[in-house]
Design a protein around this motif. Structure first.
Motif, PDB file in Angstrom:
ATOM      1  N   CYS A 155     -46.728 -31.925  50.963  1.00 27.65           N
ATOM      2  CA  CYS A 155     -46.604 -30.995  50.059  1.00 27.65           C
ATOM      3  C   CYS A 155     -46.536 -29.473  50.579  1.00 27.65           C
ATOM      4  O   CYS A 155     -47.253 -29.092  51.586  1.00 27.65           O
ATOM      5  CB  CYS A 155     -47.946 -30.974  49.092  1.00 27.65           C
ATOM      6  SG  CYS A 155     -48.125 -32.411  48.299  1.00 27.65           S
ATOM      7  N   THR A 156     -45.667 -28.759  50.192  1.00 20.72           N
ATOM      8  CA  THR A 156     -45.263 -27.402  50.796  1.00 20.72           C
ATOM      9  C   THR A 156     -45.903 -26.163  49.971  1.00 20.72           C
ATOM     10  O   THR A 156     -45.842 -26.315  48.478  1.00 20.72           O
ATOM     11  CB  THR A 156     -43.639 -27.107  50.672  1.00 20.72           C
ATOM     12  OG1 THR A 156     -43.063 -28.238  51.400  1.00 20.72           O
ATOM     13  CG2 THR A 156     -43.382 -25.849  51.285  1.00 20.72           C
ATOM     14  N   LEU A 157     -46.807 -25.516  50.468  1.00 21.13           N
ATOM     15  CA  LEU A 157     -47.308 -24.253  49.889  1.00 21.13           C
ATOM     16  C   LEU A 157     -46.706 -23.309  49.394  1.00 21.13           C
ATOM     17  O   LEU A 157     -45.491 -23.196  49.692  1.00 21.13           O
ATOM     18  CB  LEU A 157     -48.620 -23.864  50.978  1.00 21.13           C
ATOM     19  CG  LEU A 157     -49.454 -24.992  51.571  1.00 21.13           C
ATOM     20  CD1 LEU A 157     -50.569 -24.276  52.205  1.00 21.13           C
ATOM     21  CD2 LEU A 157     -50.111 -26.007  50.538  1.00 21.13           C
ATOM     22  N   GLU A 158     -47.145 -22.491  48.391  1.00 23.59           N
ATOM     23  CA  GLU A 158     -46.458 -21.481  47.930  1.00 23.59           C
ATOM     24  C   GLU A 158     -45.971 -20.442  49.130  1.00 23.59           C
ATOM     25  O   GLU A 158     -46.563 -20.397  50.079  1.00 23.59           O
ATOM     26  CB  GLU A 158     -47.218 -20.729  46.731  1.00 23.59           C
ATOM     27  CG  GLU A 158     -47.657 -21.502  45.497  1.00 23.59           C
ATOM     28  CD  GLU A 158     -46.396 -21.259  44.610  1.00 23.59           C
ATOM     29  OE1 GLU A 158     -45.392 -20.842  45.050  1.00 23.59           O
ATOM     30  OE2 GLU A 158     -46.512 -22.004  43.552  1.00 23.59           O
ATOM     31  N   ASN A 159     -44.883 -19.683  48.703  1.00 26.75           N
ATOM     32  CA  ASN A 159     -44.425 -18.785  49.706  1.00 26.75           C
ATOM     33  C   ASN A 159     -45.276 -17.794  50.355  1.00 26.75           C
ATOM     34  O   ASN A 159     -46.321 -17.117  49.550  1.00 26.75           O
ATOM     35  CB  ASN A 159     -43.410 -17.912  48.941  1.00 26.75           C
ATOM     36  CG  ASN A 159     -41.890 -18.786  48.814  1.00 26.75           C
ATOM     37  OD1 ASN A 159     -41.793 -20.150  49.008  1.00 26.75           O
ATOM     38  ND2 ASN A 159     -41.238 -18.370  47.815  1.00 26.75           N
ATOM     39  N   GLY A 160     -45.490 -17.834  51.404  1.00 26.59           N
ATOM     40  CA  GLY A 160     -46.516 -16.945  52.000  1.00 26.59           C
ATOM     41  C   GLY A 160     -47.874 -17.408  52.174  1.00 26.59           C
ATOM     42  O   GLY A 160     -48.826 -16.836  52.920  1.00 26.59           O
ATOM     43  N   VAL A 161     -48.195 -18.723  51.684  1.00 27.05           N
ATOM     44  CA  VAL A 161     -49.390 -19.227  51.624  1.00 27.05           C
ATOM     45  C   VAL A 161     -49.521 -20.072  53.055  1.00 27.05           C
ATOM     46  O   VAL A 161     -48.641 -21.235  52.880  1.00 27.05           O
ATOM     47  CB  VAL A 161     -49.761 -19.920  50.492  1.00 27.05           C
ATOM     48  CG1 VAL A 161     -51.295 -20.449  50.839  1.00 27.05           C
ATOM     49  CG2 VAL A 161     -50.098 -18.839  49.407  1.00 27.05           C
ATOM     50  N   THR A 162     -50.251 -20.041  53.740  1.00 23.48           N
ATOM     51  CA  THR A 162     -50.540 -21.141  55.091  1.00 23.48           C
ATOM     52  C   THR A 162     -51.985 -21.530  55.115  1.00 23.48           C
ATOM     53  O   THR A 162     -52.742 -20.882  54.274  1.00 23.48           O
ATOM     54  CB  THR A 162     -50.306 -20.153  56.176  1.00 23.48           C
ATOM     55  OG1 THR A 162     -50.812 -19.107  56.505  1.00 23.48           O
ATOM     56  CG2 THR A 162     -48.588 -20.029  56.557  1.00 23.48           C
ATOM     57  N   VAL A 163     -52.333 -22.377  55.845  1.00 18.98           N
ATOM     58  CA  VAL A 163     -53.560 -23.137  55.759  1.00 18.98           C
ATOM     59  C   VAL A 163     -54.629 -21.995  56.660  1.00 18.98           C
ATOM     60  O   VAL A 163     -54.130 -21.461  57.448  1.00 18.98           O
ATOM     61  CB  VAL A 163     -53.662 -24.482  56.676  1.00 18.98           C
ATOM     62  CG1 VAL A 163     -55.209 -24.815  56.988  1.00 18.98           C
ATOM     63  CG2 VAL A 163     -52.931 -25.483  55.785  1.00 18.98           C
ATOM     64  N   LYS A 164     -55.752 -21.750  55.797  1.00 19.14           N
ATOM     65  CA  LYS A 164     -56.601 -20.793  56.197  1.00 19.14           C
ATOM     66  C   LYS A 164     -58.034 -21.643  56.549  1.00 19.14           C
ATOM     67  O   LYS A 164     -58.755 -21.974  55.800  1.00 19.14           O
ATOM     68  CB  LYS A 164     -56.815 -19.881  55.247  1.00 19.14           C
ATOM     69  CG  LYS A 164     -55.837 -19.220  54.421  1.00 19.14           C
ATOM     70  CD  LYS A 164     -55.058 -18.415  55.153  1.00 19.14           C
ATOM     71  CE  LYS A 164     -53.842 -17.731  54.610  1.00 19.14           C
ATOM     72  NZ  LYS A 164     -53.131 -16.740  55.471  1.00 19.14           N
ATOM     73  N   VAL A 165     -58.109 -22.017  57.714  1.00 23.22           N
ATOM     74  CA  VAL A 165     -59.139 -22.759  58.381  1.00 23.22           C
ATOM     75  C   VAL A 165     -59.871 -22.140  59.568  1.00 23.22           C
ATOM     76  O   VAL A 165     -59.067 -21.503  60.337  1.00 23.22           O
ATOM     77  CB  VAL A 165     -59.058 -24.170  58.590  1.00 23.22           C
ATOM     78  CG1 VAL A 165     -58.777 -24.956  57.194  1.00 23.22           C
ATOM     79  CG2 VAL A 165     -57.873 -24.371  59.442  1.00 23.22           C
ATOM     80  N   ALA A 166     -61.119 -22.132  59.924  1.00 23.07           N
ATOM     81  CA  ALA A 166     -61.708 -21.763  60.875  1.00 23.07           C
ATOM     82  C   ALA A 166     -61.367 -22.504  61.998  1.00 23.07           C
ATOM     83  O   ALA A 166     -61.220 -22.309  63.514  1.00 23.07           O
ATOM     84  CB  ALA A 166     -63.280 -21.682  60.715  1.00 23.07           C
ATOM     85  N   VAL A 167     -61.518 -23.891  61.997  1.00 21.60           N
ATOM     86  CA  VAL A 167     -60.996 -25.000  62.848  1.00 21.60           C
ATOM     87  C   VAL A 167     -60.121 -25.814  62.394  1.00 21.60           C
ATOM     88  O   VAL A 167     -60.070 -25.961  61.141  1.00 21.60           O
ATOM     89  CB  VAL A 167     -62.144 -25.681  63.364  1.00 21.60           C
ATOM     90  CG1 VAL A 167     -63.176 -24.588  64.206  1.00 21.60           C
ATOM     91  CG2 VAL A 167     -63.099 -26.268  62.353  1.00 21.60           C
ATOM     92  N   ALA A 168     -59.460 -26.793  62.821  1.00 20.74           N
ATOM     93  CA  ALA A 168     -58.452 -27.533  62.481  1.00 20.74           C
ATOM     94  C   ALA A 168     -59.232 -28.746  61.692  1.00 20.74           C
ATOM     95  O   ALA A 168     -60.394 -28.869  61.810  1.00 20.74           O
ATOM     96  CB  ALA A 168     -57.623 -28.285  63.657  1.00 20.74           C
ATOM     97  N   VAL A 169     -58.528 -28.907  60.572  1.00 22.56           N
ATOM     98  CA  VAL A 169     -59.023 -29.994  59.737  1.00 22.56           C
ATOM     99  C   VAL A 169     -58.355 -31.404  60.138  1.00 22.56           C
ATOM    100  O   VAL A 169     -57.318 -31.612  59.919  1.00 22.56           O
ATOM    101  CB  VAL A 169     -58.721 -29.820  58.338  1.00 22.56           C
ATOM    102  CG1 VAL A 169     -59.389 -30.867  57.402  1.00 22.56           C
ATOM    103  CG2 VAL A 169     -59.320 -28.535  57.587  1.00 22.56           C
ATOM    104  N   ALA A 170     -59.330 -32.224  60.882  1.00 30.37           N
ATOM    105  CA  ALA A 170     -58.885 -33.254  61.342  1.00 30.37           C
ATOM    106  C   ALA A 170     -58.457 -34.307  60.535  1.00 30.37           C
ATOM    107  O   ALA A 170     -58.843 -34.645  59.255  1.00 30.37           O
ATOM    108  CB  ALA A 170     -60.217 -33.900  62.064  1.00 30.37           C
ATOM    109  N   ALA A 171     -57.504 -35.241  61.159  1.00 33.45           N
ATOM    110  CA  ALA A 171     -56.975 -36.396  60.451  1.00 33.45           C
ATOM    111  C   ALA A 171     -58.190 -37.214  60.094  1.00 33.45           C
ATOM    112  O   ALA A 171     -58.841 -37.460  60.819  1.00 33.45           O
ATOM    113  CB  ALA A 171     -55.822 -36.959  61.277  1.00 33.45           C
TER     114      ALA A 171
END
Length: 247
Positions: A122-138
């Motif tokens: 899934c590609t996020l909306e233009n200009g939106v990227t993942v916002k997390v303090a740390v990586a969300v693990a597999a």
């Protein structure tokens, strides 16, 4: 998409097979009534019945990530749990990062590829990227839901399978588009279970699909979704004036 558009009283009756607005677009008419632009599901619509969102797909909830999410990612790989996604089915819909440690972020999807090996990118909306303090693990989990006004269905009796989303004033064809009222004076089917008096609160009916019933604080269905307030002493099993307060 503008936060709100303003339409005439005639605009709310516009339907068609061509999509003219983003699904979920909000419109207000001169009297202050509110409508949302919706897409009908796989059954022809019925005028002045209470509708709900498409039934929640259990296979799209609490799915383990195949690929870890890192700050700045513009894509999320969502598992399908056995119910495949078609191309762009998730467009303008949402993915939620469920686990407490991942802060519950929610993202709007711009587009998605078809399911391959039980997952879709899934590609996020233009200009939106993942916002997390740390990586969300597999292995951590995400949940995907369709826009509430996409693939809508009549609110069924007995069991709610989605949130109530409004009342269309006219028939909307299968997979067609039109306006669905969420606030203001509306025509609603009244069920015949209990008399509804002027000023009484109403909720989704557990007796008649697409109808409203008296909001009875002692009833077993007290937790069913509120729809609004009756503007008259409503006729049983016919249509009555209801002031919708869905939003």
């Amino acid at each position: 998409m503008p936060v709100n558009i303003y339409g005439s009283e005639s605009d709310v009756y516009t339907v068609g097979s061509q999509q003219l607005h983003t699904v979920g677009q909000r419109m207000m008419t001169p009297d202050g009534s509110v409508f949302r632009y919706g897409e009908m599901g796989a059954t022809v619509g019925v005028a002045n019945k209470l509708y709900q969102s498409s039934a929640v797909v259990a296979h799209w909830l609490t799915q383990a990530l195949a690929t870890a999410m890192a700050v700045g990612d513009a894509t999320i790989t969502q598992k399908d749990g056995g119910t495949a996604f078609v191309v762009d089915q998730m467009a303008r819909n949402t993915i939620l990062v469920e686990e407490t440690a991942d802060l519950g972020h929610i993202y709007r999807v711009k587009s998605n590829a078809a399911t391959a090996t039980n997952e879709t990118v899934c590609t996020l909306e233009n200009g939106v990227t993942v916002k997390v303090a740390v990586a969300v693990a597999a292995g951590n989990v995400t949940s995907a839901l369709l826009n509430p006004w996409k693939d809508v269905i009549i609110q069924p009796a007995t069991t709610l399978t989605g949130m109530i989303i409004g009342v269309p004033r006219v028939i909307i064809a299968i997979n067609g588009y039109g306006w669905i009222q969420t606030r203001g004076p509306a025509s609603c089917l009244i069920d015949a279970s209990t008399a509804i008096l002027t000023g009484n609160a109403v909720r989704a009916s557990e007796v008649t699909a697409g109808a409203v019933a008296l909001r009875d604080e002692t009833a077993a269905y007290i937790d069913w979704a509120d729809a609004g307030y009756c503007m008259e002493t409503a006729p049983d099993a016919d249509f009555g004036h209801v002031f919708l307060t869905i939003e």
